[in-house]
Design a protein around this motif. Structure first.
Motif, PDB file in Angstrom:
ATOM      1  N   ILE A 130       1.509   5.337  -4.686  1.00 20.28           N
ATOM      2  CA  ILE A 130       0.118   5.582  -4.274  1.00 20.28           C
ATOM      3  C   ILE A 130       0.028   6.489  -3.047  1.00 20.28           C
ATOM      4  O   ILE A 130      -0.947   7.226  -2.872  1.00 20.28           O
ATOM      5  CB  ILE A 130      -0.614   4.241  -3.995  1.00 20.28           C
ATOM      6  N   TYR A 150      -0.693  10.633  -2.861  1.00 19.56           N
ATOM      7  CA  TYR A 150      -1.965  11.293  -3.205  1.00 19.56           C
ATOM      8  C   TYR A 150      -2.667  11.683  -1.910  1.00 19.56           C
ATOM      9  O   TYR A 150      -2.559  10.973  -0.893  1.00 19.56           O
ATOM     10  CB  TYR A 150      -2.833  10.350  -4.053  1.00 19.56           C
ATOM     11  N   THR A 180      -5.645  12.576   0.964  1.00 20.78           N
ATOM     12  CA  THR A 180      -6.935  12.033   1.415  1.00 20.78           C
ATOM     13  C   THR A 180      -7.843  13.226   1.752  1.00 20.78           C
ATOM     14  O   THR A 180      -7.711  13.840   2.805  1.00 20.78           O
ATOM     15  CB  THR A 180      -6.755  11.143   2.667  1.00 20.78           C
ATOM     16  N   ASP A 229     -12.278   8.758   1.336  1.00 18.22           N
ATOM     17  CA  ASP A 229     -10.962   8.323   0.848  1.00 18.22           C
ATOM     18  C   ASP A 229     -10.420   7.169   1.693  1.00 18.22           C
ATOM     19  O   ASP A 229      -9.683   6.319   1.195  1.00 18.22           O
ATOM     20  CB  ASP A 229      -9.965   9.494   0.865  1.00 18.22           C
ATOM     21  N   ILE A 238      -9.227   3.844  -0.034  1.00 21.30           N
ATOM     22  CA  ILE A 238      -7.887   3.269   0.182  1.00 21.30           C
ATOM     23  C   ILE A 238      -8.031   1.793   0.585  1.00 21.30           C
ATOM     24  O   ILE A 238      -7.345   0.920   0.065  1.00 21.30           O
ATOM     25  CB  ILE A 238      -7.098   4.066   1.243  1.00 21.30           C
ATOM     26  N   VAL A 280      -6.685   0.415  -2.625  1.00 20.50           N
ATOM     27  CA  VAL A 280      -5.235   0.338  -2.386  1.00 20.50           C
ATOM     28  C   VAL A 280      -4.896  -0.984  -1.685  1.00 20.50           C
ATOM     29  O   VAL A 280      -3.992  -1.715  -2.103  1.00 20.50           O
ATOM     30  CB  VAL A 280      -4.743   1.564  -1.591  1.00 20.50           C
ATOM     31  N   TRP A 319      -9.163   7.733  -6.798  1.00 22.16           N
ATOM     32  CA  TRP A 319      -8.191   6.697  -6.415  1.00 22.16           C
ATOM     33  C   TRP A 319      -8.047   5.571  -7.446  1.00 22.16           C
ATOM     34  O   TRP A 319      -7.122   4.757  -7.350  1.00 22.16           O
ATOM     35  CB  TRP A 319      -8.543   6.116  -5.032  1.00 22.16           C
ATOM     36  N   SER A 341      -4.452   3.690  -8.235  1.00 20.29           N
ATOM     37  CA  SER A 341      -4.388   2.300  -7.752  1.00 20.29           C
ATOM     38  C   SER A 341      -3.921   1.369  -8.871  1.00 20.29           C
ATOM     39  O   SER A 341      -3.124   0.447  -8.633  1.00 20.29           O
ATOM     40  CB  SER A 341      -5.747   1.829  -7.232  1.00 20.29           C
TER      41      SER A 341
END
Ligand code: FAQ
Length: 351
Positions: free
Chosen positions: A142, A145, A147, A152, A156, A160, A222, A226
């Motif tokens: 993850i 990637y 931001t 973002d 996250i 995330v 995302w 994720s």
């Protein structure tokens, strides 16, 4: 709901972590009588949901699996500081900046707890670090990637950290004591992280049309990475069966992915944002949401080092390590100086 810190009771995650803490205390109070040999004793301890501790005998494979997983986890925490640190200087307010700073620092702390847990298995932090820098140990896909916007940082936190919580709450009940104890503390902090991300997205989603669009764009980008955090599908997972038999992992990759989808589907409604999956719908027969799986070929490419930011993340990590060499040298020299017997004072010499 599993790992859901936003349930009406507001504390189900912390309740689960508290249960794990109680289980640990109970485990310390009980003793299990093993069979005649060490392997039987190990098997009985695991079967009885007791904890294996550093000085206990353990199969080589169990030790290696733990070192692999805990190291990968520790590396993820410190590499995971980079995507969000990218926004520290551009946070929209001083308050947002202070919160984000605290979160990024927490991730460094998580790395520290995890490296310390790995060290109890007989491998030094320096060795693990060298393996990461040499590209011989992994970290989570993850964090490769980019931001691209402030939203973002919210995505996250919500997705995330949300996925991390779903994955990690069961690890509080892992059979290896030092890992389980580290996870209890980490999960409490991840709960705050998920909340801050959710709150950022909620604010943007209820702001101007442009802000809402930015929040939706972040969720769009995302969501599938994720989902991929949980690893390959069960049919392709090389380690799950053995790790579950040893009670290192408590649930399979697909089971945890499903729990995450079920949790997010409901939270997205409250956020007023859309999960970018036209096939996401409640399936009453399964009692769960149907969803589109992530692109596992992309996951494998990212794991192989070909994600959008792999090279930049590793280059930053190596540069930070080199830049910090003088600090490590100074700390080692200071420790050596204080470890050496003190030179006798003039008074002592002439007495
Ligand atoms: N990325 O047989 P399995 C965080 C590898 S959360 C990279 O299924 P396993 C918090 C796997 O290592 C993120 N590699 O493996 C935070 C294996 O390769 P190997 C970290 C992956 O171990 C938030 C191979 O594929 N969390 O940092 C990935 O049974 C925000 C076959 O897979 C953890 O590490 C992947 N996504 O299950 C920080 C949790 N998936 O070693 C900052 C602990 C699989 O044979 C900001 N780890 N691979 O060469 C775990 O629960 C497990 O290790 C899994 C994988 C579930 C990740």
């Amino acid at each position: 709901m599993y790992g859901n810190d936003f349930a009406a009771s507001g504390g189900e995650l912390l309740d689960q972590v508290a249960d794990a803490e109680r289980e640990l205390r109970a485990a310390a109070d009980r003793s299990v009588r093993g069979g005649s040999d060490e392997e039987t004793y190990f098997t009985e301890l695991v079967a009885a949901d007791q904890k294996i501790e550093p000085r206990d005998w353990m199969p080589d494979g169990y030790r290696k699996t733990l070192i692999r997983q805990i190291a990968q986890h520790a590396h993820s925490e410190i590499i995971g500081m980079q995507p969000e640190a990218n926004w520290l200087t551009r946070a929209p307010t001083l308050k947002r900046k202070a919160i984000l700073l605290a979160k990024v620092q927490d991730e460094a702390g998580h790395g520290l707890y995890l490296y310390a847990a790995a060290e109890t298995l007989g491998v030094s932090r320096d060795t693990l670090y060298d393996l990461l820098l040499a590209g011989r140990q992994k970290y989570s896909s993850i964090f490769n990637y980019p931001t691209l916007s402030w939203a973002d940082v919210g995505a996250i936190g919500w997705l995330v950290d949300g996925a991390a919580i779903v994955n990690q709450v069961p690890l509080c009940r892992c059979s290896y004591g030092p890992y389980a104890r580290a996870m209890i503390r980490i999960c409490k902090e991840e709960s705050f992280h998920q909340r801050q991300g959710y709150e950022i997205l909620y604010t943007l989603a209820h702001g101007t049309p442009g802000q809402k669009e930015m929040a939706q764009d972040a969720v769009d980008r995302w969501w599938y990475p994720s989902l991929a955090m949980f690893g390959p599908p069960d049919t392709d997972s090389t380690h799950s069966a053995q790790s579950m038999a040893w009670k290192i992992k408590r649930f399979s990759n697909d089971d945890l992915r499903q729990r995450f989808v079920d949790m997010c589907a409901q939270q997205a409604t409250v956020l007023g944002l859309t999960i970018p999956d036209p096939d996401l719908r409640w399936n009453p027969d399964r009692g769960a949401y149907d969803y589109t799986a992530p692109d596992y070929a992309e996951l494998m490419e990212v794991i192989r080092g070909n994600g959008p930011c792999n090279r930049a993340r590793m280059a930053n990590r190596r540069a930070a390590h080199e830049d910090g060499a003088w600090v490590r040298e100074a700390a080692a020299a200071y420790a050596a100086k204080h470890a050496a017997p003190a030179a006798p004072t003039a008074e002592a010499v002439h007495a």
